[in-house]
Motif scaffolding. Structure first.
Motif, short mmCIF file in Angstrom:
data_model
loop_
_atom_site.label_atom_id
_atom_site.label_comp_id
_atom_site.label_asym_id
_atom_site.label_seq_id
_atom_site.Cartn_x
_atom_site.Cartn_y
_atom_site.Cartn_z
N LEU A 289 0.75 -1.15 0.14
CA LEU A 289 -0.17 0.00 0.14
C LEU A 289 0.81 0.69 -0.32
O LEU A 289 1.88 0.99 1.05
N LEU A 291 0.29 5.03 0.15
CA LEU A 291 -0.58 6.26 0.72
C LEU A 291 -0.02 7.65 0.87
O LEU A 291 1.16 7.42 1.64
N GLU A 315 -1.10 -0.53 -4.42
CA GLU A 315 -2.11 0.26 -3.90
C GLU A 315 -1.69 1.55 -3.78
O GLU A 315 -1.16 1.57 -2.61
N VAL A 317 -3.22 4.59 -3.04
CA VAL A 317 -4.28 5.98 -2.17
C VAL A 317 -3.32 7.49 -2.31
O VAL A 317 -2.72 7.86 -1.60
N ARG A 318 -4.30 7.97 -3.18
CA ARG A 318 -4.55 9.89 -2.35
C ARG A 318 -4.93 10.18 -1.47
O ARG A 318 -6.85 10.19 -1.43
N LEU A 333 -9.14 7.56 7.11
CA LEU A 333 -8.79 7.12 5.45
C LEU A 333 -7.25 6.09 5.58
O LEU A 333 -7.77 5.10 4.90
N CYS A 337 -7.99 1.81 4.78
CA CYS A 337 -6.41 1.32 4.03
C CYS A 337 -5.80 0.33 4.70
O CYS A 337 -5.57 -0.74 4.22
#
Length: 355
Positions: A289, A291, A315, A317-318, A333, A337
């Motif tokens: 992940l 982020l 993955e 993520v913004r 958030l 995640c």
């Protein structure tokens, strides 16, 4: 102060201390409301505390957190904090992950050398390469077997990358997942923080104009409620443009106060030389992940995109509107995640057992 201290803390990795004036400014924007006014930030009690000796003898403060509802953990999550912070920065993640039952996880948190309650780095050891060996020592001491998920924020993410470089077998055999939050694999000066701010030879900027370019969180100025422009810039680089809880600002101030400026300056060279894109190959066996906040002025979202480009299966993520301290600013958030990553890692274990 001399040039060795210039630009270190507030400008570097977003943990700039803030003064009561900053907290008052933010409180005014919220009309007096503070959603975290009663939150015991950084005060959660661990299941166990211990001290782990690094390979050079430096004492590292370690905490373990068992599943809140009991039961056998399926995964061990190791949380690796950012520069100038401490294990306390994971407050919201630690609180939420302890409640998980699907999967149940055991958490390991520790302070980097020269941070929090850990001992100061011995001369010449304030390097990311040594921090990776420290992480390895913590894993060997308190999580010697079983599947792992490593979660790193900022400097913590860089530490995990280096660990993957020096111990790829650990990732191939045990590390099921990796979360890289608001971090970079290199070219730190290319986006956000200027490379010149990372040089210990950098002279103290002259005048507010140059100070505003890269030194908004100069610790001693902020602690003494110095220039108003400096306070505003500290706030600007620590968080995104939205409203921020004054309690979070004070919490950051408390964390920063634990570690002295002199100790932190010792990490300048290693941060300026950080380049571990090649080390990302060591994460190919793990679910990853990546982020980051799209309002991170210190390590902008471009750094996350570059990492994700090197890891096409990751993955990305913004976090809209979040700054560098995304783990505090948008904990819901981040937690969602992380839980998704943990569930994927646990499901991967089940699939392997069935195969």
């Amino acid at each position: 102060m001399n040039g060795r201290i210039a630009g270190l803390v507030g400008g570097l990795l977003g943990v700039a201390a803030s003064s009561a004036a900053v907290a008052g400014l933010v409180r005014a924007r919220r009309g007096g409301e503070d959603p975290y006014a009663g939150e015991p930030l950084g005060e959660l009690v661990p299941s166990r505390s211990s001290t782990v000796a690094a390979d050079d003898g430096v004492a590292l403060a370690v905490e373990e957190v068992d599943p809140e509802r009991g039961g056998r953990p399926e995964l061990t999550v190791v949380l690796v904090h950012g520069f100038a912070l401490s294990r306390r920065s994971w407050h919201f993640q630690r609180k939420q992950l302890a409640k998980l039952t699907g999967p149940r996880v055991r958490q390991v948190l520790y302070d980097h050398r020269s941070h929090g309650r850990s001992a100061r780095a011995i001369p010449g050891s304030a390097r990311i390469s040594q921090l990776a060996r420290d992480l390895d020592a913590v894993i060997r001491a308190v999580a010697p077997d079983g599947p792992l998920v490593l979660v790193g924020h900022s400097l913590g993410g860089m530490t995990i990358m280096e660990l993957a470089r020096i111990h790829p077998e650990l990732f191939a055999e045990r590390v099921r997942g990796v979360a890289l939050l608001a971090t970079s694999a290199g070219d730190v000066g290319a986006h956000g923080l200027p490379r010149s701010a990372l040089s210990p030879r950098n002279p103290v900027p002259k005048g507010v104009g140059r100070l505003a370019d890269w030194q908004p969180g100069f610790v001693e100025l902020v602690r003494t409620a110095g220039d108003g422009v400096t306070r505003r810039l500290t706030r600007r680089l620590s968080f995104g443009p939205g409203e921020v809880s004054p309690a979070l600002v004070r919490f950051m101030t408390d964390m920063l106060a634990v570690t002295g400026v002199a100790e932190l300056t010792e990490f300048l060279n290693t941060l300026g030389q950080h380049n571990r894109y090649a080390a990302l190959a060591g994460l190919k066996h793990s679910s990853v992940l990546v982020l980051s906040g799209d309002a991170d002025r210190l390590l902008p979202f471009e750094h996350a995109e570059r990492i994700a480009a090197e890891l096409p299966d990751a993955e990305l993520v913004r976090a809209p509107g979040a700054g560098h301290m995304v783990l505090l600013e948008q904990p819901d958030l981040v937690n969602a995640c992380l839980i998704g990553l943990l569930q994927r890692c646990a499901d991967g274990r089940i699939e392997k057992e069935k195969a």
